[in-house]
Design a protein around this motif. Sequence first.
Motif, PDB file in Angstrom:
ATOM      1  N   ASN A   1      -1.331   6.809  -9.636  1.00 33.14           N
ATOM      2  CA  ASN A   1      -1.037   5.578  -8.895  1.00 33.14           C
ATOM      3  C   ASN A   1      -1.141   5.805  -7.393  1.00 33.14           C
ATOM      4  N   GLU A   2      -0.524   6.879  -6.933  1.00 36.16           N
ATOM      5  CA  GLU A   2      -0.473   7.145  -5.495  1.00 36.16           C
ATOM      6  C   GLU A   2      -1.840   7.534  -4.937  1.00 36.16           C
ATOM      7  N   VAL A   3      -2.601   8.313  -5.695  1.00 43.21           N
ATOM      8  CA  VAL A   3      -3.933   8.730  -5.257  1.00 43.21           C
ATOM      9  C   VAL A   3      -4.836   7.515  -5.067  1.00 43.21           C
ATOM     10  N   LEU A   4      -4.846   6.620  -6.039  1.00 40.45           N
ATOM     11  CA  LEU A   4      -5.736   5.462  -5.958  1.00 40.45           C
ATOM     12  C   LEU A   4      -5.314   4.500  -4.857  1.00 40.45           C
ATOM     13  N   PHE A   5      -4.019   4.431  -4.577  1.00 41.28           N
ATOM     14  CA  PHE A   5      -3.583   3.598  -3.456  1.00 41.28           C
ATOM     15  C   PHE A   5      -4.123   4.165  -2.146  1.00 41.28           C
ATOM     16  N   ARG A   6      -3.994   5.460  -1.967  1.00 42.32           N
ATOM     17  CA  ARG A   6      -4.474   6.079  -0.728  1.00 42.32           C
ATOM     18  C   ARG A   6      -5.997   6.002  -0.614  1.00 42.32           C
ATOM     19  N   ALA A   7      -6.673   6.044  -1.766  1.00 42.22           N
ATOM     20  CA  ALA A   7      -8.137   5.975  -1.760  1.00 42.22           C
ATOM     21  C   ALA A   7      -8.631   4.530  -1.677  1.00 42.22           C
ATOM     22  N   ARG A   8      -7.711   3.571  -1.756  1.00 41.25           N
ATOM     23  CA  ARG A   8      -8.010   2.139  -1.655  1.00 41.25           C
ATOM     24  C   ARG A   8      -8.929   1.673  -2.794  1.00 41.25           C
ATOM     25  N   ILE A   9      -8.645   2.172  -4.002  1.00 39.34           N
ATOM     26  CA  ILE A   9      -9.444   1.835  -5.178  1.00 39.34           C
ATOM     27  C   ILE A   9      -8.546   1.212  -6.247  1.00 39.34           C
ATOM     28  N   LYS A  10      -8.952   0.086  -6.770  1.00 40.03           N
ATOM     29  CA  LYS A  10      -8.192  -0.606  -7.810  1.00 40.03           C
ATOM     30  C   LYS A  10      -8.188   0.248  -9.080  1.00 40.03           C
TER      31      LYS A  10
ATOM     32  N   CYS B   1       0.465  -3.246   4.056  1.00 46.63           N
ATOM     33  CA  CYS B   1       0.050  -4.592   4.465  1.00 46.63           C
ATOM     34  C   CYS B   1       1.089  -5.669   4.188  1.00 46.63           C
ATOM     35  N   ASN B   2       2.177  -5.311   3.519  1.00 49.52           N
ATOM     36  CA  ASN B   2       3.281  -6.226   3.215  1.00 49.52           C
ATOM     37  C   ASN B   2       2.956  -7.218   2.098  1.00 49.52           C
ATOM     38  N   HIS B   3       1.792  -7.098   1.469  1.00 47.02           N
ATOM     39  CA  HIS B   3       1.435  -7.954   0.343  1.00 47.02           C
ATOM     40  C   HIS B   3       2.255  -7.537  -0.882  1.00 47.02           C
ATOM     41  N   LYS B   4       2.507  -8.451  -1.791  1.00 43.47           N
ATOM     42  CA  LYS B   4       3.293  -8.163  -2.986  1.00 43.47           C
ATOM     43  C   LYS B   4       2.520  -7.242  -3.928  1.00 43.47           C
ATOM     44  N   LEU B   5       3.116  -6.121  -4.306  1.00 39.69           N
ATOM     45  CA  LEU B   5       2.486  -5.184  -5.230  1.00 39.69           C
ATOM     46  C   LEU B   5       2.457  -5.752  -6.644  1.00 39.69           C
ATOM     47  N   LYS B   6       1.411  -5.421  -7.378  1.00 39.65           N
ATOM     48  CA  LYS B   6       1.253  -5.923  -8.741  1.00 39.65           C
ATOM     49  C   LYS B   6       1.451  -4.812  -9.757  1.00 39.65           C
ATOM     50  N   GLY B   7       2.220  -5.108 -10.789  1.00 38.34           N
ATOM     51  CA  GLY B   7       2.442  -4.141 -11.856  1.00 38.34           C
ATOM     52  C   GLY B   7       1.746  -4.564 -13.126  1.00 38.34           C
TER      53      GLY B   7
ATOM     54  N   GLN C   1      -1.285   2.123 -21.691  1.00 38.85           N
ATOM     55  CA  GLN C   1       0.118   2.216 -22.118  1.00 38.85           C
ATOM     56  C   GLN C   1       1.018   2.877 -21.076  1.00 38.85           C
ATOM     57  N   ARG C   2       0.565   2.908 -19.834  1.00 33.00           N
ATOM     58  CA  ARG C   2       1.363   3.505 -18.773  1.00 33.00           C
ATOM     59  C   ARG C   2       1.573   2.498 -17.641  1.00 33.00           C
ATOM     60  N   GLN C   3       2.743   2.575 -17.023  1.00 28.18           N
ATOM     61  CA  GLN C   3       3.053   1.712 -15.900  1.00 28.18           C
ATOM     62  C   GLN C   3       2.065   1.967 -14.765  1.00 28.18           C
ATOM     63  N   THR C   4       1.496   0.897 -14.255  1.00 30.17           N
ATOM     64  CA  THR C   4       0.516   1.006 -13.177  1.00 30.17           C
ATOM     65  C   THR C   4       0.848  -0.024 -12.107  1.00 30.17           C
ATOM     66  N   VAL C   5       0.901   0.426 -10.861  1.00 24.47           N
ATOM     67  CA  VAL C   5       1.214  -0.460  -9.750  1.00 24.47           C
ATOM     68  C   VAL C   5       0.161  -0.273  -8.664  1.00 24.47           C
ATOM     69  N   TYR C   6      -0.296  -1.392  -8.105  1.00 24.89           N
ATOM     70  CA  TYR C   6      -1.288  -1.312  -7.033  1.00 24.89           C
ATOM     71  C   TYR C   6      -1.127  -2.504  -6.100  1.00 24.89           C
ATOM     72  N   CYS C   7      -1.801  -2.434  -4.966  1.00 26.37           N
ATOM     73  CA  CYS C   7      -1.766  -3.527  -3.991  1.00 26.37           C
ATOM     74  C   CYS C   7      -3.071  -4.320  -4.100  1.00 26.37           C
ATOM     75  N   PRO C   8      -3.007  -5.587  -4.501  1.00 33.00           N
ATOM     76  CA  PRO C   8      -4.225  -6.401  -4.645  1.00 33.00           C
ATOM     77  C   PRO C   8      -4.983  -6.559  -3.331  1.00 33.00           C
ATOM     78  N   ARG C   9      -4.345  -6.365  -2.213  1.00 34.61           N
ATOM     79  CA  ARG C   9      -5.029  -6.493  -0.928  1.00 34.61           C
ATOM     80  C   ARG C   9      -5.644  -5.179  -0.478  1.00 34.61           C
ATOM     81  N   CYS C  10      -4.900  -4.098  -0.558  1.00 31.93           N
ATOM     82  CA  CYS C  10      -5.417  -2.800  -0.136  1.00 31.93           C
ATOM     83  C   CYS C  10      -6.389  -2.192  -1.135  1.00 31.93           C
ATOM     84  N   GLN C  11      -6.244  -2.560  -2.413  1.00 29.33           N
ATOM     85  CA  GLN C  11      -7.078  -1.994  -3.463  1.00 29.33           C
ATOM     86  C   GLN C  11      -7.826  -3.128  -4.170  1.00 29.33           C
ATOM     87  N   ARG C  12      -8.784  -3.711  -3.507  1.00 29.24           N
ATOM     88  CA  ARG C  12      -9.453  -4.893  -4.038  1.00 29.24           C
ATOM     89  C   ARG C  12     -10.488  -4.561  -5.100  1.00 29.24           C
ATOM     90  N   ARG C  13     -11.080  -3.387  -5.058  1.00 23.50           N
ATOM     91  CA  ARG C  13     -12.108  -3.047  -6.037  1.00 23.50           C
ATOM     92  C   ARG C  13     -12.158  -1.530  -6.274  1.00 23.50           C
TER      93      ARG C  13
END
Length: 234
Positions: free
Chosen positions: A137-146, A211-217, A222-234
């Motif tokens: 989860n954390e790696v993909l957030f930093r890499a800005r990848i959905k 970015c203060n956008h609401k994070l999506k879970g 079968q694993r909990q996944t959380v990302y930012c729809p704005r920072c990780q658009r694709r």
Amino acid sequence: MEVPDSLRGQQLQSISRRGKYLLFRFEIGTLIVHLGMSGSLRVVTSVDQPRTHDHIDWYFQNERILRFNDPRRFGSVHWTEQSPLRHKLLRSLGPEPLGEGFTAKYLYQRSRQKTQAIKNFLMDSHIVVGIGNIYANEVLFRARIKPTTAAGSIATVRLNRIITATKEVLNEAISVGGTTLRDFVGSNGEPGYFSQELFVYGRASQPCLVCNHKLKGIVLGQRQTVYCPRCQRR
């Protein structure tokens, strides 16, 4: 294979690690130990009485005991007289994430034609070892990848961001003793503090720290996944 009686009296020559497995090498073979989710090894003495969930003691000289504690019983101990890297549990493992073999070129070669979500791809120990759910989860957030992006659709330049983010996240986690969410403690008996620095994992519906956008879970593999729809658009 059961641990042989001939191990008695043997000298421990070295201790190393491959993925989540600890390798205790002796002249006649290798003990392969997996700690599971919450297992631990402690060096104690004969005056230290076994506690709940203490399952195995290895006795050494000078009354030193290596004690295996495993509350959830997900750990395991194996013995091999061959090279441990040829053992069925280790021989098909991917490269270490902090090693030289984990590169954008390697990920590109392994990911082509893959429709699997990139998060699940990174958590596959046959691709790379040591990237669990929290760190993925954390790696993909930093890499800005959905996290749902197909692994095979990601270009080399973005795969390189994953490599960089992986090394950053894991090195930072190691420096503070790992991530404790429940009952994990490190070799010094202390919990890991990386949970205090998580950007997305466990923070669904909270504001993104960038970015203060609401994070999506969501649930992915079968694993909990959380990302930012704005920072990780694709």
